[in-house]
Design a protein around this motif. Structure first.
Motif, mmCIF file in Angstrom:
data_model
loop_
_atom_site.group_PDB
_atom_site.id
_atom_site.type_symbol
_atom_site.label_atom_id
_atom_site.label_comp_id
_atom_site.label_asym_id
_atom_site.label_seq_id
_atom_site.Cartn_x
_atom_site.Cartn_y
_atom_site.Cartn_z
ATOM 1 N N MET A 194 103.634 -33.239 40.842
ATOM 2 C CA MET A 194 104.595 -33.601 40.092
ATOM 3 C C MET A 194 104.291 -32.852 38.559
ATOM 4 S SD MET A 194 105.525 -37.490 38.482
ATOM 5 C CE MET A 194 105.655 -38.130 40.171
ATOM 6 N N SER A 195 105.212 -32.460 38.152
ATOM 7 C CA SER A 195 105.074 -31.573 36.802
ATOM 8 C C SER A 195 106.293 -31.527 35.881
ATOM 9 C CB SER A 195 104.274 -30.277 36.828
ATOM 10 O OG SER A 195 105.192 -29.387 37.826
ATOM 11 N N THR A 196 106.298 -31.201 34.424
ATOM 12 C CA THR A 196 107.388 -31.010 33.865
ATOM 13 C C THR A 196 107.074 -30.269 32.756
ATOM 14 O OG1 THR A 196 109.176 -32.113 32.740
ATOM 15 C CG2 THR A 196 106.990 -32.963 32.505
ATOM 16 N N GLU A 197 108.218 -29.101 32.302
ATOM 17 C CA GLU A 197 107.775 -28.318 31.216
ATOM 18 C C GLU A 197 108.109 -29.001 29.954
ATOM 19 O OE1 GLU A 197 110.138 -24.971 32.067
ATOM 20 O OE2 GLU A 197 108.485 -24.077 32.981
ATOM 21 N N VAL A 198 107.328 -28.928 28.736
ATOM 22 C CA VAL A 198 107.725 -29.451 27.503
ATOM 23 C C VAL A 198 108.271 -28.288 26.725
ATOM 24 C CG1 VAL A 198 107.031 -30.912 25.513
ATOM 25 C CG2 VAL A 198 105.945 -31.332 27.909
ATOM 26 N N LYS A 199 109.487 -28.615 26.225
ATOM 27 C CA LYS A 199 110.257 -27.545 25.673
ATOM 28 C C LYS A 199 110.664 -28.201 24.165
ATOM 29 C CE LYS A 199 111.863 -25.430 29.568
ATOM 30 N NZ LYS A 199 113.157 -24.955 30.416
ATOM 31 N N THR A 200 111.015 -27.283 23.207
ATOM 32 C CA THR A 200 111.726 -27.602 21.984
ATOM 33 C C THR A 200 113.148 -27.852 21.971
ATOM 34 O OG1 THR A 200 112.145 -25.422 21.061
ATOM 35 C CG2 THR A 200 110.139 -26.492 20.453
ATOM 36 N N VAL A 201 113.756 -29.081 21.534
ATOM 37 C CA VAL A 201 115.326 -29.148 21.716
ATOM 38 C C VAL A 201 115.813 -27.914 21.134
ATOM 39 C CG1 VAL A 201 117.313 -30.709 21.031
ATOM 40 C CG2 VAL A 201 114.957 -31.564 21.563
ATOM 41 N N ALA A 202 115.536 -27.716 19.840
ATOM 42 C CA ALA A 202 116.219 -26.283 19.279
ATOM 43 C C ALA A 202 115.629 -25.071 19.817
ATOM 44 C CB ALA A 202 116.024 -26.662 17.886
ATOM 45 N N GLY A 203 116.285 -24.384 20.422
ATOM 46 C CA GLY A 203 115.717 -23.107 21.032
ATOM 47 C C GLY A 203 115.168 -22.969 22.384
ATOM 48 N N GLY A 204 114.648 -24.153 22.579
ATOM 49 C CA GLY A 204 114.129 -24.136 24.219
ATOM 50 C C GLY A 204 112.736 -23.420 24.119
ATOM 51 N N THR A 205 111.976 -23.247 23.232
ATOM 52 C CA THR A 205 110.715 -22.865 23.280
ATOM 53 C C THR A 205 109.725 -23.516 24.375
ATOM 54 O OG1 THR A 205 110.863 -21.877 21.109
ATOM 55 C CG2 THR A 205 108.489 -22.003 21.967
ATOM 56 N N ASN A 206 109.277 -23.144 25.206
ATOM 57 C CA ASN A 206 108.344 -23.571 26.246
ATOM 58 C C ASN A 206 106.924 -23.652 25.445
ATOM 59 O OD1 ASN A 206 106.667 -24.218 28.286
ATOM 60 N ND2 ASN A 206 107.433 -22.570 29.599
ATOM 61 N N LEU A 207 106.639 -24.962 25.503
ATOM 62 C CA LEU A 207 105.428 -25.530 24.675
ATOM 63 C C LEU A 207 104.285 -25.736 25.613
ATOM 64 C CD1 LEU A 207 106.821 -28.204 22.306
ATOM 65 C CD2 LEU A 207 106.616 -25.674 21.620
ATOM 66 N N GLY A 208 104.619 -25.598 26.909
ATOM 67 C CA GLY A 208 103.593 -25.756 28.034
ATOM 68 C C GLY A 208 104.165 -26.662 29.210
ATOM 69 N N THR A 209 103.388 -26.894 30.227
ATOM 70 C CA THR A 209 103.597 -27.680 31.251
ATOM 71 C C THR A 209 102.673 -28.924 31.491
ATOM 72 O OG1 THR A 209 104.499 -25.696 32.640
ATOM 73 C CG2 THR A 209 103.548 -27.746 34.071
ATOM 74 N N LEU A 210 103.039 -30.016 31.523
ATOM 75 C CA LEU A 210 102.410 -31.120 32.027
ATOM 76 C C LEU A 210 102.344 -31.423 33.346
ATOM 77 C CD1 LEU A 210 100.767 -33.749 30.646
ATOM 78 C CD2 LEU A 210 102.934 -34.849 30.606
ATOM 79 N N THR A 211 101.289 -31.092 33.857
ATOM 80 C CA THR A 211 101.105 -31.428 35.311
ATOM 81 C C THR A 211 100.560 -32.758 35.633
ATOM 82 O OG1 THR A 211 100.758 -29.023 35.815
ATOM 83 C CG2 THR A 211 100.041 -30.654 37.520
ATOM 84 N N LEU A 212 101.380 -33.677 36.214
ATOM 85 C CA LEU A 212 101.163 -35.177 36.203
ATOM 86 C C LEU A 212 100.341 -35.621 37.424
ATOM 87 C CD1 LEU A 212 104.716 -36.255 35.106
ATOM 88 C CD2 LEU A 212 102.442 -36.367 33.804
ATOM 89 N N ASN A 213 100.761 -35.070 38.694
ATOM 90 C CA ASN A 213 100.177 -35.235 40.098
ATOM 91 C C ASN A 213 99.354 -36.507 40.225
ATOM 92 O OD1 ASN A 213 100.786 -32.548 40.438
ATOM 93 N ND2 ASN A 213 98.814 -31.466 40.452
ATOM 94 N N PRO A 214 100.252 -37.822 40.304
ATOM 95 C CA PRO A 214 99.584 -38.861 40.243
ATOM 96 C C PRO A 214 98.927 -39.251 41.535
ATOM 97 C CG PRO A 214 101.797 -39.169 40.686
ATOM 98 C CD PRO A 214 101.529 -37.642 40.272
ATOM 99 N N TRP A 215 97.877 -40.012 41.414
ATOM 100 C CA TRP A 215 97.252 -40.883 42.667
ATOM 101 C C TRP A 215 97.846 -41.983 42.726
ATOM 102 C CZ3 TRP A 215 94.301 -39.055 46.558
ATOM 103 C CH2 TRP A 215 93.475 -37.776 46.260
ATOM 104 N N MET A 216 98.294 -42.586 43.723
ATOM 105 C CA MET A 216 98.925 -43.822 43.826
ATOM 106 C C MET A 216 98.436 -45.124 44.726
ATOM 107 S SD MET A 216 102.809 -42.487 43.481
ATOM 108 C CE MET A 216 102.388 -40.973 44.396
ATOM 109 N N PRO A 217 97.035 -45.368 44.379
ATOM 110 C CA PRO A 217 96.697 -46.707 44.941
ATOM 111 C C PRO A 217 97.569 -47.676 45.111
ATOM 112 C CG PRO A 217 95.291 -46.510 43.217
ATOM 113 C CD PRO A 217 96.148 -45.213 43.110
#
Length: 214
Positions: free
Chosen positions: A183-206
């Motif tokens: 599971m992951s999501t990109e983080v972007k600026t609202v104005a202009g849509g600049t890609n600030l990077g990807t947050l890779t969540l990849n959860p373990w779920m016991p």
């Protein structure tokens, strides 16, 4: 004569026993439900973009969530499981002190194909593999960052699973379960849509829960 007739009748009944057993197995209710408490453990990898996600140390905070799932057994060994919850608030933190900068919501249903091992009495382990589709809401809810950033609408990934049910009787049991989802999501600026990077969540779920077999 009566003995011969009785033997013939017993032989006929014996020949029908496998058919009766199959009919009984076929008549078994194929539905199972579980309620679980899940410890959502995000792995929080940061990469890409202009490096802001890494430098700001953006993370999703671990939390406990409720989970409800429905399983349908096509055979005694093969089942499909739909894993559900309601939209969960996830705290997003930043900086070395993991300061809360906002919250998003995540709705992460999963659909898995499972194989159940059924020859161990009350102990019934299983393995599963499927897909996870996470929908993110409140995507610009970062007041500490001036609500200037947003995340993707959704994430599609693979989910794997191992677990076991221990059945106390034909209906009720205890469940232990472990899932891992990409599971992951990109983080972007609202104005202009600049890609600030990807947050890779990849959860373990016991998880631990209660099983009910209809």
């Amino acid at each position: 004569m009566r003995i011969k007739t009785l033997v013939a009748a017993m032989a006929a009944v014996a020949s029908l026993a496998p058919i009766a057993a199959q009919a009984q197995a076929a008549a078994e209710n194929p539905w199972m439900v579980r309620v679980r408490a899940v410890d959502l453990l995000f792995q929080n990898g940061q990469s890409g973009g202009n490096g802001s996600v890494q430098s700001l140390n953006i993370k999703a905070q671990n939390q406990w969530i409720p989970e409800f799932d429905v399983s349908y057994f096509f055979t005694k060994n093969i089942a499909a499981e739909l894993v559900l919850t309601y939209p969960q608030q996830v705290n997003i933190t930043a900086g070395s002190g993991n300061t809360n900068v906002g919250k998003i919501t995540a709705l992460p249903p999963s659909l898995l194909a499972q194989y159940h091992f059924t020859d161990l009495g009350a102990f019934k382990p299983y393995v599963g593999l499927g897909v996870n589709y996470t929908i993110f809401g409140n995507r610009q809810n970062f007041p500490a960052l001036g609500n200037s950033v947003t995340v993707n609408q959704s994430s599609l990934g693979v989910v794997g699973q191992i677990g076991m049910d221990y059945m106390f009787d034909k209906n009720w049991g205890m469940n232990l379960d472990l899932k891992y989802a990409t599971m992951s999501t990109e983080v972007k600026t609202v104005a202009g849509g600049t890609n600030l990077g990807t947050l890779t969540l990849n959860p373990w779920m016991p998880a631990v829960g209660v099983t009910y077999k209809f």
